[in-house]
Design a protein around this motif. Sequence first.
Motif, PDB file in Angstrom:
ATOM      1  N   THR A  30       0.860  -1.191   0.000  1.00  0.00           N
ATOM      2  CA  THR A  30       0.000   0.000   0.000  1.00  0.00           C
ATOM      3  C   THR A  30       0.887   1.227   0.000  1.00  0.00           C
ATOM      4  O   THR A  30       1.914   1.257   0.662  1.00  0.00           O
ATOM      5  N   SER A  87      -7.294   3.105  -3.640  1.00  0.00           N
ATOM      6  CA  SER A  87      -7.959   2.601  -2.436  1.00  0.00           C
ATOM      7  C   SER A  87      -8.881   3.652  -1.803  1.00  0.00           C
ATOM      8  O   SER A  87      -9.311   3.514  -0.675  1.00  0.00           O
ATOM      9  N   ARG A  88      -9.174   4.724  -2.557  1.00  0.00           N
ATOM     10  CA  ARG A  88     -10.299   5.568  -2.181  1.00  0.00           C
ATOM     11  C   ARG A  88     -10.762   6.353  -3.413  1.00  0.00           C
ATOM     12  O   ARG A  88     -10.033   6.425  -4.409  1.00  0.00           O
ATOM     13  N   SER A  89     -11.936   6.920  -3.327  1.00  0.00           N
ATOM     14  CA  SER A  89     -12.416   7.822  -4.376  1.00  0.00           C
ATOM     15  C   SER A  89     -11.916   9.212  -4.038  1.00  0.00           C
ATOM     16  O   SER A  89     -11.902   9.614  -2.889  1.00  0.00           O
ATOM     17  N   ARG A 135      -2.195  13.466  -2.745  1.00  0.00           N
ATOM     18  CA  ARG A 135      -1.825  12.051  -2.840  1.00  0.00           C
ATOM     19  C   ARG A 135      -3.069  11.183  -2.849  1.00  0.00           C
ATOM     20  O   ARG A 135      -3.993  11.381  -2.049  1.00  0.00           O
ATOM     21  N   LYS A 175     -12.420   6.782  -8.967  1.00  0.00           N
ATOM     22  CA  LYS A 175     -13.291   5.983  -8.097  1.00  0.00           C
ATOM     23  C   LYS A 175     -12.451   4.923  -7.408  1.00  0.00           C
ATOM     24  O   LYS A 175     -11.487   4.409  -7.972  1.00  0.00           O
ATOM     25  N   VAL A 176     -12.827   4.593  -6.166  1.00  0.00           N
ATOM     26  CA  VAL A 176     -12.139   3.519  -5.447  1.00  0.00           C
ATOM     27  C   VAL A 176     -12.181   2.241  -6.306  1.00  0.00           C
ATOM     28  O   VAL A 176     -13.179   1.966  -6.964  1.00  0.00           O
ATOM     29  N   LYS A 180      -3.178   0.490  -3.705  1.00  0.00           N
ATOM     30  CA  LYS A 180      -2.671  -0.792  -3.196  1.00  0.00           C
ATOM     31  C   LYS A 180      -2.550  -1.781  -4.343  1.00  0.00           C
ATOM     32  O   LYS A 180      -3.150  -1.578  -5.408  1.00  0.00           O
ATOM     33  N   THR A 200       0.994   5.597  -1.968  1.00  0.00           N
ATOM     34  CA  THR A 200       0.192   6.659  -2.581  1.00  0.00           C
ATOM     35  C   THR A 200       0.821   7.042  -3.920  1.00  0.00           C
ATOM     36  O   THR A 200       1.998   6.766  -4.161  1.00  0.00           O
TER      37      THR A 200
END
Lengths: 115, 414
Positions: free
Chosen positions: A50, A112-114, A62, A93-94, A66, A52
């Motif tokens: 994981t 790993s996130r939106s 950032r 989008k995640v 992952k 950024t």
Amino acid sequence: MKKKLVCIVCPMGCLLDVEVENDYAVTGNQCKRGIGYAKKELTNPTRTVTSTVKIKGSIHDRLPVKTDKEVSKNKVFEVMKILDSVIVTSPIKVGTIIVENIFGDNVNIVASRSM
Amino acid sequence: MKEYDVVIVGGGSAGLAAAIEIYKNGIDNILLIVRDQELGGILLQCIHNGFGLKVFKEELTGPEYAERFVDQLKEINIDLRLESVVTAIHPDKRIEYVNSKEGFVTVKAKAIVLTMGCYERNSGAISIPGNRPAGVLTAGTAQKYLNIDGYLVGKRVFILGSGDIGLIMARRMTLEGAKVLGVAEILPFSGGLKRNIVQCLEDYDIPLYLSHTITEIIGDNNLQKIKVSKVDNFKVIPGTEMEFEIDTLLLSIGLIPENEISERAGIILDPKTRGPIVDETYQTNIEGIFACGNVLHVHDLVDFVTEESRRAGKNVAKYVKNQEVNKNEITHLKSNKGISYIVPQTIHFDNLEEKTEFFLRVTSEFKNVELVIKGDQEEIRRIKKRHMAPAEMEKVILTKASLKAYKIISIEVA
């Protein structure tokens, strides 16, 4: 030969005793995932990486990412190197694939996130 | 003054789970007040994985875990105030908050849920001899700089304290090209999860110095060097000194529930957990004010925060619907030998559901022992434990049938 391992599959952290010559027979595990972990850890250890990457046009600079599968432990720093030059643009989008098929073995870098 | 059924203070994992659960239980007049510019709390900077194994049965990173709840929250219709700071809570359940759009606002609630989380102990909390140069910061601060803002705070790093955030940052900074020279822990055992010792330190050959502490910080403007010595029961052993040339010292020396506004409201805190004293419904000593998550006691896993906040949310909804004051007899939970705290600290026997979950921490490392639960000296249950450590929260489930209207229920290690 007996090896002692701490299972890292979940936060329980079971203390495993592994009989290497006896096809990696495991005692001390509290679930069946410990059995698979012990053999893999002693033959080909793998980890999820994981980190950024740089993102433009968002509230932060950032984007967390992952590997969508575990990679060989000795390839972790190679993954980091690949991420150094990646720049993406918001919105993301995640789950979006950021770098596809990094080592030609179907492992992708995903958001790993939106953001 | 605008009136709400429930006002929730804090939009991290506890506040999100509580809000959703309260809504699901039929209460929709809810206000969620959040200090940050977005929902999700500290999970957003915890970009490593290992979250969600209990709640979602899969391994997620912190931001992924948060997003699942943020998505659910967006589906429900509640009032949300971002970038808003609660300045006071009053026992009559008025809440004062301030933000740059509305200014100073007072609202009233039938119930308040405290979900402010916790903060990191910083260098002011421990007295390290030496200079006060730049380059000494908490592990969580370095984590925010790196994972949210993209700045690596140093190249040669030492970590004091073996809490999980420090361990996670040891790996994270190593991956980003820093050299982490070691982690010193004053206690003879780690304050972090065993899996983090393995995957964050051992994987990268970072030494863990147990029973060691920093005895001097050296540096004029910037940190240059630290001295580390072995300790015996907190006393420095002469002649064991080591020097490390570093530019960054990260502190991972514990988390403290964030209860400044709770205390000013008159909420009584447990000196051990540093969180409110609550009953089985997660209600504090002030009727209608509830607490859950890390503001109540510091959890090892976010999954436990979610589960606790859901239980609290159910009880909050029940309270708002009934507006009943609990007048049943109180049973106190008592931490005896080997136990540092138990949550909840009190229960009302008549109110108990079929099963009640108690969370506790032990005072030191134990192997092959038993947890003995007694009600007014009468033994209720014994639970065998192979291994217990202060870093690992223990859960004890007791059935209502096994409990009577005891005055005191005690738990001890034997």
